[in-house]
Write a protein that holds these residues in place. Structure first.
Motif, PDB file in Angstrom:
ATOM      1  N   CYS A 138       7.986 -21.641 -10.012  1.00  0.00           N
ATOM      2  CA  CYS A 138       8.512 -22.828  -9.938  1.00  0.00           C
ATOM      3  C   CYS A 138       9.837 -22.703  -9.743  1.00  0.00           C
ATOM      4  O   CYS A 138      10.552 -22.030 -10.660  1.00  0.00           O
ATOM      5  CB  CYS A 138       8.169 -23.618 -11.070  1.00  0.00           C
ATOM      6  N   PRO A 139      10.561 -23.278  -8.696  1.00  0.00           N
ATOM      7  CA  PRO A 139      12.011 -23.105  -8.573  1.00  0.00           C
ATOM      8  C   PRO A 139      12.737 -23.547  -9.768  1.00  0.00           C
ATOM      9  O   PRO A 139      12.267 -24.646 -10.647  1.00  0.00           O
ATOM     10  CB  PRO A 139      12.587 -23.843  -7.387  1.00  0.00           C
ATOM     11  N   GLY A 140      13.783 -22.860 -10.019  1.00  0.00           N
ATOM     12  CA  GLY A 140      14.780 -23.137 -11.240  1.00  0.00           C
ATOM     13  C   GLY A 140      14.829 -22.082 -12.299  1.00  0.00           C
ATOM     14  O   GLY A 140      13.866 -21.257 -12.412  1.00  0.00           O
ATOM     15  N   TYR A 141      16.120 -22.021 -12.866  1.00  0.00           N
ATOM     16  CA  TYR A 141      16.168 -20.710 -13.676  1.00  0.00           C
ATOM     17  C   TYR A 141      15.478 -20.315 -14.645  1.00  0.00           C
ATOM     18  O   TYR A 141      14.819 -19.202 -14.972  1.00  0.00           O
ATOM     19  CB  TYR A 141      17.830 -20.854 -14.123  1.00  0.00           C
ATOM     20  N   GLY A 142      15.159 -21.359 -15.486  1.00  0.00           N
ATOM     21  CA  GLY A 142      13.916 -21.363 -16.615  1.00  0.00           C
ATOM     22  C   GLY A 142      12.646 -20.768 -16.260  1.00  0.00           C
ATOM     23  O   GLY A 142      11.982 -20.467 -17.112  1.00  0.00           O
ATOM     24  N   HIS A 143      12.226 -21.156 -14.995  1.00  0.00           N
ATOM     25  CA  HIS A 143      11.043 -20.477 -14.386  1.00  0.00           C
ATOM     26  C   HIS A 143      11.098 -19.236 -13.490  1.00  0.00           C
ATOM     27  O   HIS A 143      10.209 -18.491 -13.950  1.00  0.00           O
ATOM     28  CB  HIS A 143      10.281 -21.445 -13.570  1.00  0.00           C
ATOM     29  N   VAL A 144      11.981 -19.249 -12.721  1.00  0.00           N
ATOM     30  CA  VAL A 144      12.309 -17.956 -12.064  1.00  0.00           C
ATOM     31  C   VAL A 144      12.431 -16.715 -12.873  1.00  0.00           C
ATOM     32  O   VAL A 144      11.959 -15.694 -12.618  1.00  0.00           O
ATOM     33  CB  VAL A 144      13.098 -18.259 -11.036  1.00  0.00           C
ATOM     34  N   ILE A 145      13.357 -16.834 -13.945  1.00  0.00           N
ATOM     35  CA  ILE A 145      13.958 -15.617 -14.647  1.00  0.00           C
ATOM     36  C   ILE A 145      12.685 -15.048 -15.389  1.00  0.00           C
ATOM     37  O   ILE A 145      12.459 -13.667 -15.274  1.00  0.00           O
ATOM     38  CB  ILE A 145      15.044 -15.981 -15.475  1.00  0.00           C
ATOM     39  N   LEU A 153      11.740 -10.034 -21.842  1.00  0.00           N
ATOM     40  CA  LEU A 153      12.948  -9.817 -22.027  1.00  0.00           C
ATOM     41  C   LEU A 153      13.672  -8.580 -21.227  1.00  0.00           C
ATOM     42  O   LEU A 153      12.881  -7.615 -21.415  1.00  0.00           O
ATOM     43  CB  LEU A 153      13.781  -9.825 -23.476  1.00  0.00           C
ATOM     44  N   PRO A 154      15.091  -8.570 -20.750  1.00  0.00           N
ATOM     45  CA  PRO A 154      15.334  -7.331 -19.969  1.00  0.00           C
ATOM     46  C   PRO A 154      15.941  -6.189 -20.850  1.00  0.00           C
ATOM     47  O   PRO A 154      15.976  -6.307 -21.933  1.00  0.00           O
ATOM     48  CB  PRO A 154      16.512  -8.094 -19.200  1.00  0.00           C
ATOM     49  N   ASP A 155      15.612  -5.078 -20.310  1.00  0.00           N
ATOM     50  CA  ASP A 155      16.188  -3.901 -21.032  1.00  0.00           C
ATOM     51  C   ASP A 155      17.630  -3.979 -20.977  1.00  0.00           C
ATOM     52  O   ASP A 155      18.051  -4.496 -19.910  1.00  0.00           O
ATOM     53  CB  ASP A 155      15.747  -2.461 -20.317  1.00  0.00           C
ATOM     54  N   ALA A 175       7.599  -9.705 -12.911  1.00  0.00           N
ATOM     55  CA  ALA A 175       7.332  -8.726 -11.681  1.00  0.00           C
ATOM     56  C   ALA A 175       8.070  -7.470 -12.116  1.00  0.00           C
ATOM     57  O   ALA A 175       7.367  -6.597 -11.702  1.00  0.00           O
ATOM     58  CB  ALA A 175       8.248  -9.716 -10.750  1.00  0.00           C
ATOM     59  N   HIS A 176       9.227  -7.352 -12.735  1.00  0.00           N
ATOM     60  CA  HIS A 176       9.673  -5.950 -13.137  1.00  0.00           C
ATOM     61  C   HIS A 176       8.620  -5.213 -13.905  1.00  0.00           C
ATOM     62  O   HIS A 176       8.541  -3.859 -13.544  1.00  0.00           O
ATOM     63  CB  HIS A 176      10.842  -6.289 -13.932  1.00  0.00           C
ATOM     64  N   HIS A 177       7.802  -5.776 -14.897  1.00  0.00           N
ATOM     65  CA  HIS A 177       6.917  -4.919 -15.763  1.00  0.00           C
ATOM     66  C   HIS A 177       5.756  -4.465 -14.649  1.00  0.00           C
ATOM     67  O   HIS A 177       5.175  -3.396 -14.790  1.00  0.00           O
ATOM     68  CB  HIS A 177       6.508  -5.701 -16.742  1.00  0.00           C
ATOM     69  N   LEU A 178       5.366  -5.352 -13.855  1.00  0.00           N
ATOM     70  CA  LEU A 178       4.211  -5.079 -12.954  1.00  0.00           C
ATOM     71  C   LEU A 178       4.700  -3.768 -11.768  1.00  0.00           C
ATOM     72  O   LEU A 178       3.884  -3.085 -11.438  1.00  0.00           O
ATOM     73  CB  LEU A 178       3.856  -6.186 -12.116  1.00  0.00           C
ATOM     74  N   LEU A 179       6.011  -3.957 -11.245  1.00  0.00           N
ATOM     75  CA  LEU A 179       6.392  -3.238 -10.486  1.00  0.00           C
ATOM     76  C   LEU A 179       6.605  -1.860 -11.038  1.00  0.00           C
ATOM     77  O   LEU A 179       6.406  -0.647 -10.301  1.00  0.00           O
ATOM     78  CB  LEU A 179       7.992  -3.570  -9.951  1.00  0.00           C
ATOM     79  N   ARG A 180       6.999  -1.732 -12.372  1.00  0.00           N
ATOM     80  CA  ARG A 180       7.083  -0.460 -13.007  1.00  0.00           C
ATOM     81  C   ARG A 180       5.702   0.332 -13.134  1.00  0.00           C
ATOM     82  O   ARG A 180       5.685   1.421 -13.302  1.00  0.00           O
ATOM     83  CB  ARG A 180       7.803  -0.410 -14.292  1.00  0.00           C
ATOM     84  N   ARG A 181       4.683  -0.535 -13.048  1.00  0.00           N
ATOM     85  CA  ARG A 181       3.202   0.041 -13.300  1.00  0.00           C
ATOM     86  C   ARG A 181       2.745   0.315 -12.015  1.00  0.00           C
ATOM     87  O   ARG A 181       1.420   0.613 -11.831  1.00  0.00           O
ATOM     88  CB  ARG A 181       2.465  -1.037 -14.047  1.00  0.00           C
ATOM     89  N   GLY A 182       3.212   0.240 -10.736  1.00  0.00           N
ATOM     90  CA  GLY A 182       2.952   0.616  -9.605  1.00  0.00           C
ATOM     91  C   GLY A 182       2.273  -0.331  -8.690  1.00  0.00           C
ATOM     92  O   GLY A 182       1.882  -0.083  -7.501  1.00  0.00           O
ATOM     93  N   LEU A 183       2.412  -1.783  -9.039  1.00  0.00           N
ATOM     94  CA  LEU A 183       2.027  -2.777  -8.132  1.00  0.00           C
ATOM     95  C   LEU A 183       2.729  -3.224  -7.127  1.00  0.00           C
ATOM     96  O   LEU A 183       4.097  -2.773  -7.427  1.00  0.00           O
ATOM     97  CB  LEU A 183       1.645  -3.894  -8.858  1.00  0.00           C
ATOM     98  N   ASN A 215      18.782  -7.212 -16.567  1.00  0.00           N
ATOM     99  CA  ASN A 215      19.683  -7.703 -17.505  1.00  0.00           C
ATOM    100  C   ASN A 215      20.870  -8.819 -16.806  1.00  0.00           C
ATOM    101  O   ASN A 215      21.066  -9.639 -17.360  1.00  0.00           O
ATOM    102  CB  ASN A 215      20.256  -6.399 -18.162  1.00  0.00           C
ATOM    103  N   SER A 216      21.576  -8.128 -15.579  1.00  0.00           N
ATOM    104  CA  SER A 216      22.678  -8.957 -15.363  1.00  0.00           C
ATOM    105  C   SER A 216      22.131 -10.048 -14.662  1.00  0.00           C
ATOM    106  O   SER A 216      22.728 -11.189 -14.507  1.00  0.00           O
ATOM    107  CB  SER A 216      23.312  -7.947 -14.086  1.00  0.00           C
ATOM    108  N   ALA A 217      20.894 -10.051 -14.148  1.00  0.00           N
ATOM    109  CA  ALA A 217      20.234 -11.374 -13.318  1.00  0.00           C
ATOM    110  C   ALA A 217      20.087 -12.538 -14.553  1.00  0.00           C
ATOM    111  O   ALA A 217      20.481 -13.666 -14.319  1.00  0.00           O
ATOM    112  CB  ALA A 217      19.148 -11.176 -12.660  1.00  0.00           C
ATOM    113  N   ARG A 218      19.527 -12.108 -15.491  1.00  0.00           N
ATOM    114  CA  ARG A 218      19.130 -12.927 -16.473  1.00  0.00           C
ATOM    115  C   ARG A 218      20.700 -13.731 -17.155  1.00  0.00           C
ATOM    116  O   ARG A 218      20.681 -14.772 -17.584  1.00  0.00           O
ATOM    117  CB  ARG A 218      18.567 -12.335 -17.599  1.00  0.00           C
ATOM    118  N   ASN A 219      21.720 -12.788 -17.402  1.00  0.00           N
ATOM    119  CA  ASN A 219      22.990 -13.156 -18.010  1.00  0.00           C
ATOM    120  C   ASN A 219      23.558 -14.257 -16.961  1.00  0.00           C
ATOM    121  O   ASN A 219      24.196 -14.937 -17.255  1.00  0.00           O
ATOM    122  CB  ASN A 219      23.712 -11.940 -18.401  1.00  0.00           C
TER     123      ASN A 219
END
Length: 477
Positions: free
Chosen positions: A33-40, A259-261, A46-54, A267-271
């Protein structure tokens, strides 16, 4: 080399989809859903899924596009985006409901994109506000997974509330603000006064087209093939079990806190882009003793009234503690803060007008407590940092989160609650601020215990177990 394709849907000339071809067979469509609290948090998933090859395609609006850029740089061939102009929202006395319902205008464009894709997704993972995507998934012949950016308790209450809203509305036909709503089927039988409920639910009208449509899309969440929660068993295990009973199966995964590494792409996107140089802020913190600073932030949406701001500033002056205060630049009450800055800030505080590097602040050794509005992302960040929290819930799921944090877990203390008409006692607030840093409180010990549990869950415990199980099951689709 990855190929880049761009095409325009016939729905809007400005609506552009960007697609990358990938040979990975496990492809998921992610719709936050659009908005920082949902997108981040969705991008953290997505990051965790990408790291696992999806392979992941994210539906995202132009306004939120900067949040995905760091992740795109790290996964240029396995992360794709569907970029769209935000759908037209018709005027409504309930803008949130109208905004959510407007997203259904993307049903046909998503179907067209799906049918034109050489390797379409096997499932759609979408925000809990977007329950209508259950029908979209059924139409496409794929699975739908709900992703909750709220905790399991808040989600349980939200679903039960909208399921029973016609009856609740009849019970409190006079709209008595102190009428209590109880949820006996939910563990610990939580109950709340009417004024704690989200504004949209308090205005519910039986038979109203928008209300009924919103209720339908929320109830559709329980038809999902599975649910992913940004929480962990050590925090909300009893509520995860409750959701599994409600769903009638075990495809409910608690994989948080997301939470980001420290040095990862998110990390920079969340901050975000800090309103002050982070180096200056961290140097100021470096000069303070351990557990000597209160961090104050009410999230990206909540604002204090002038009376509330005056009470808080009065308590800070009276307590004479060190503090960092992150306040929205557009907040009218920040004008009051300006009048205090020369005197008070020079002695004891650091004011950030705009976005602050919250994770870095909370993790700093000098920060001993956190005055928060109790948004779920903020709760998880405070727990992960092991910082005692002072709860000031104002709306949405924040009252449920404060109940969990303060009453059930004993990891925080409540200092105030509610909207602009409720103002804390200055002397009592000053005492609680002092005590949060100097007292030998069981809440401080409890939040440290939860922090250790959170870190264990994501490194070697239940959260990584659930995440790996989720990846295994969607890969088998």
């Amino acid at each position: 080399m990855c190929k880049h394709y761009t095409f325009t849907t016939p729905i809007r000339s400005t609506q552009t989809f960007n697609m990358y071809h990938s040979t990975n067979n496990t492809h998921l469509l992610l719709y936050p859903c659009p908005g920082y609290g949902h997108v981040i948090p969705s991008l953290e998933l997505a990051h965790h899924l990408l790291r696992r090859g999806l392979t992941i395609t994210v539906i995202i609006s132009a306004a939120d596009l900067p949040l995905i850029d760091p992740l795109l740089s790290s996964y240029p061939c396995s992360l794709h985006r569907l970029l769209f102009s935000y759908p037209k929202v018709h005027p409504s006395p309930q803008p949130l409901i109208a905004k959510i319902l407007s997203t259904q205008q993307l049903f046909d464009p998503i179907v067209k994109w799906f049918k034109s894709h050489p390797s379409p997704p096997v499932a759609i993972v979408s925000d809990f506000f977007l329950g209508w995507t259950s029908d979209l998934a059924s139409h496409l012949g794929i699975k739908r997974v709900m992703f909750s950016t709220s905790g399991a308790l808040g989600s349980s209450i939200f679903h039960a509330l909208w399921r029973d809203m016609p009856d609740i509305n009849k019970q409190n036909n006079d709209k008595d603000e102190n009428f209590y709503i109880s949820f006996p089927e939910i563990p610990n039988a939580p109950k709340f006064p009417w004024w704690h409920l989200p504004p949209a639910s308090r205005c519910f009208k039986n038979g109203d087209q928008d209300f009924e449509a919103f209720r339908t899309t929320i109830l559709a969440n329980m038809r999902s093939w599975g649910i992913v929660y940004n929480t962990f068993e050590g925090l909300e295990g009893v509520y995860i079990d409750h959701i599994k009973k409600q769903m009638g199966h075990d495809r409910v995964w608690a994989i948080g806190p997301l939470l980001p590494d420290e040095h990862g792409p998110m990390n920079s996107a969340r901050n975000g882009s800090s309103a002050v140089p982070p180096h200056d802020l961290l140097m100021w913190l470096d000069s303070k003793p351990v557990d000597s600073v209160v961090y104050i932030c009410f999230g990206s949406r909540a604002t204090l009234s002038e009376k509330q701001m005056c009470a808080l500033l009065g308590a800070l002056k009276l307590s004479n503690i060190n503090f960092i205060f992150s306040v929205k630049a557009s907040d009218s009450s920040s004008m009051i803060l300006s009048g205090f800055e020369d005197d008070m800030v020079a002695r004891q505080g650091f004011v950030v007008k705009g976005w602050a590097p919250q994770l870095a602040i909370l993790k700093h050794r000098a920060v001993g407590s956190y005055l928060t509005h109790c948004g779920w992302n903020s709760i998880l960040e405070g727990i992960a940092a092991g910082v005692m929290m002072l709860a000031w819930p104002m709306g949405a799921d924040q009252f449920a989160n404060a109940t969990l944090l303060v009453d059930q877990l004993g990891a925080g203390k409540q200092v105030c609650e509610g909207g602009p008409e409720l103002v804390p006692d200055v002397n009592e607030l000053a005492r609680l601020l002092d005590e949060s840093l100097n007292g030998d409180l069981r809440e401080r010990s409890k939040v440290k215990e939860l922090s250790e549990g959170a870190m264990k869950a994501v490194k070697e415990g239940t959260s990584i177990r659930d995440l790996d199980l989720f990846v295994k099951l969607v890969s088998e689709l």
